[in-house]
Enzyme design. Structure first.
Site, PDB file in Angstrom:
ATOM      1  N   TRP A 267       0.792  -1.331  -0.063  1.00  0.00           N
ATOM      2  CA  TRP A 267       0.048  -0.016   0.008  1.00  0.00           C
ATOM      3  C   TRP A 267       0.760   1.245  -0.105  1.00  0.00           C
ATOM      4  CZ3 TRP A 267      -4.241  -1.490  -1.946  1.00  0.00           C
ATOM      5  CH2 TRP A 267      -4.908  -2.870  -1.586  1.00  0.00           C
TER       6      TRP A 267
ATOM      7  N   ASP B 232      -2.138   6.523   6.332  1.00  0.00           N
ATOM      8  CA  ASP B 232      -2.919   5.425   5.918  1.00  0.00           C
ATOM      9  C   ASP B 232      -3.249   4.742   7.138  1.00  0.00           C
ATOM     10  OD1 ASP B 232      -4.393   3.504   4.731  1.00  0.00           O
ATOM     11  OD2 ASP B 232      -2.847   3.109   3.161  1.00  0.00           O
TER      12      ASP B 232
ATOM     13  N   LYS C  96     -12.133  -2.373   6.446  1.00  0.00           N
ATOM     14  CA  LYS C  96     -11.208  -3.397   7.211  1.00  0.00           C
ATOM     15  C   LYS C  96     -11.680  -3.367   8.568  1.00  0.00           C
ATOM     16  CE  LYS C  96      -8.269  -3.782   3.317  1.00  0.00           C
ATOM     17  NZ  LYS C  96      -7.559  -2.616   3.064  1.00  0.00           N
TER      18      LYS C  96
HETATM   19  C1  LIG Z   1      -6.891  -2.114   1.783  1.00  0.00           C
HETATM   20  C2  LIG Z   1      -5.961  -1.225   1.833  1.00  0.00           C
HETATM   21  C3  LIG Z   1      -5.935  -0.245   0.927  1.00  0.00           C
HETATM   22  C4  LIG Z   1      -6.695  -0.301  -0.300  1.00  0.00           C
HETATM   23  O1  LIG Z   1      -8.111   0.331   0.196  1.00  0.00           O
HETATM   24  P1  LIG Z   1      -9.060   0.653  -1.066  1.00  0.00           P
HETATM   25  O2  LIG Z   1     -10.279   1.293  -0.115  1.00  0.00           O
HETATM   26  O3  LIG Z   1      -9.364  -0.653  -1.539  1.00  0.00           O
HETATM   27  O4  LIG Z   1      -8.755   1.411  -1.795  1.00  0.00           O
HETATM   28  C5  LIG Z   1      -5.012   0.965   1.494  1.00  0.00           C
HETATM   29  N1  LIG Z   1      -4.106   0.948   2.345  1.00  0.00           N
HETATM   30  C6  LIG Z   1      -4.278  -0.150   3.286  1.00  0.00           C
HETATM   31  C7  LIG Z   1      -3.412  -0.068   4.407  1.00  0.00           C
HETATM   32  C8  LIG Z   1      -5.014  -1.106   3.306  1.00  0.00           C
HETATM   33  O5  LIG Z   1      -4.981  -2.166   3.891  1.00  0.00           O
END
Ligand SMILES: *Cc1c(COP(=O)(O)O)cnc(C)c1O
Length: 358
Positions: free
Chosen positions: A101, A168, A192
């Protein structure tokens, strides 16, 4: 049989949240209508949006210092929106590459300014968190990934710097307390640890990062959504509502600090078993282990028993435990909504597996 959901994302939600979410599909509050068929401008939904924003601030102790937005486009859109909005072409932002990511965030960021990658753990398949790098004080922000969902590592301390952090937190939002004063922007895809796929929580410090000079398409400009309270266009009504239900549940559980203790307990239970059990070994450096996604692989010499373990898991109702292809082995995602009981079922199966095949 009860299923124990270890999927990494979309992922487990609290049982009471699922029940209330199901009810709202048939009849939302006193409206005699489904939440799926009401106006996003109705007073009922306006109040959902307001409560969702204030509850997010409250849970993280943000006070009144952050704008709270519910956007679309996933966390992946934040990889570029952050820089599009906050980085001029002649400015520098610094990134730490801790996994898939982060790598994707770096790729998108490079379109908008100077991007310096201060450190990377790519040399060891992202099995650890780089430390000890210097953050140049002229950087506009430092981008960090709070929890590396795929590799099972987590940032347990922020680097020492006054440079604002853009983080993030897709897979560890509301799982632990944070120091809001360090952050310029926090984003998290909902699917998540918060709600269903379809919305992304974005928290932007008021009077924090200075806006970039470029002309930005209306929908990609944070100011558009700040001015309209996340309702410039039709927001993802249902995902936002389910996020609110989860946040109400979090408050009832005692908030983020209570959740953090519970998460530490669940993770300790699982990692203790991984370390004790001769069949397995952890995939990530011990000090950097994630409390949300525990990655583990078969111990040396046991590799050909992977499918036997997976079928034992299957028999016990354990779902979603197969590791991501970039690590292999297994990944147990043990987000906020996961009960300790489900982790105990998993550790029981690990012990049974050891007795049978060890
Ligand atoms: C799943 C995830 C993403 C991507 O998320 P989307 O909503 O599918 O774009 C980005 N960063 C992390 C840490 C993730 O676990």
């Amino acid at each position: 049989m009860k299923k124990h959901n270890f999927y990494a994302g979309p992922a487990i939600l609290p049982e009471p949240v699922l029940r209330q979410a199901a009810e709202a599909v048939h009849s939302f509050e006193d409206m005699g209508l489904s939440i799926l068929e009401i106006s996003h401008r109705s007073k009922q939904f306006t109040s959902v949006l307001e409560e969702a924003s204030t509850t997010a601030s409250e849970l993280l102790g943000l006070g009144d210092d952050f704008h709270v937005l519910f956007l679309t486009g996933g966390a992946s859109s934040q990889f570029f929106m952050t820089c599009m909005n906050f980085l001029n072409q002649d400015e520098t932002a610094v990134y730490v590459d801790t996994g898939t990511w982060s790598t994707k965030a770096i790729k998108e960021a490079k379109r908008f300014g100077n991007i310096d990658v201060l450190a990377s753990s790519a040399d060891k398949n992202y099995s650890y968190i780089p430390k000890g790098y210097d953050v140049p004080s002229n950087a506009k922000f430092i981008h960090l990934t709070g929890n590396n969902t795929i590799f099972g590592t987590q940032l347990h301390a922020l680097p020492q710097t006054d440079v604002p952090v853009v983080c993030d937190m897709s897979s560890d939002i509301f799982s632990r307390t944070i120091d809001p004063s360090r952050y310029g922007l926090i984003y998290a895809g909902a699917q998540k640890n918060l709600g269903p796929a379809g919305t992304t929580l974005v928290m932007i410090k008021k009077d924090g990062l200075k806006k970039a000079d470029r002309d930005i398409a209306t929908m990609l400009d944070y100011d558009t959504h700040i001015k309209k309270g996340s309702a410039f266009n039709t927001p993802p009504v249902y995902p936002i509502y389910v996020c609110l239900l989860t946040m109400r549940w979090l408050k009832e559980q005692g908030g983020v600090s209570a959740m953090e203790l519970r998460n530490e307990e669940k993770a300790a239970l699982l990692y203790d078993e991984i370390d004790r059990n001769v069949m397995f070994k952890g995939a990530a450096a011990k000090e950097d282990r994630s409390l949300m996604n525990a990655t583990f692989i078969m111990n040396d010499g046991k590799q050909d028993l992977e499918s036997e373990f997976l079928s034992l898991c299957d028999e016990a109702g354990i779902v979603g435990i197969k590791g991501h292809r970039s690590v292999g082995g297994f990944r147990a995602s043990i987000y906020n909504a996961m009960e300790k009981e489900s982790v105990e079922i998993l550790t029981d199966v690990m012990r049974t597996f050891e007795e049978k095949f060890g």
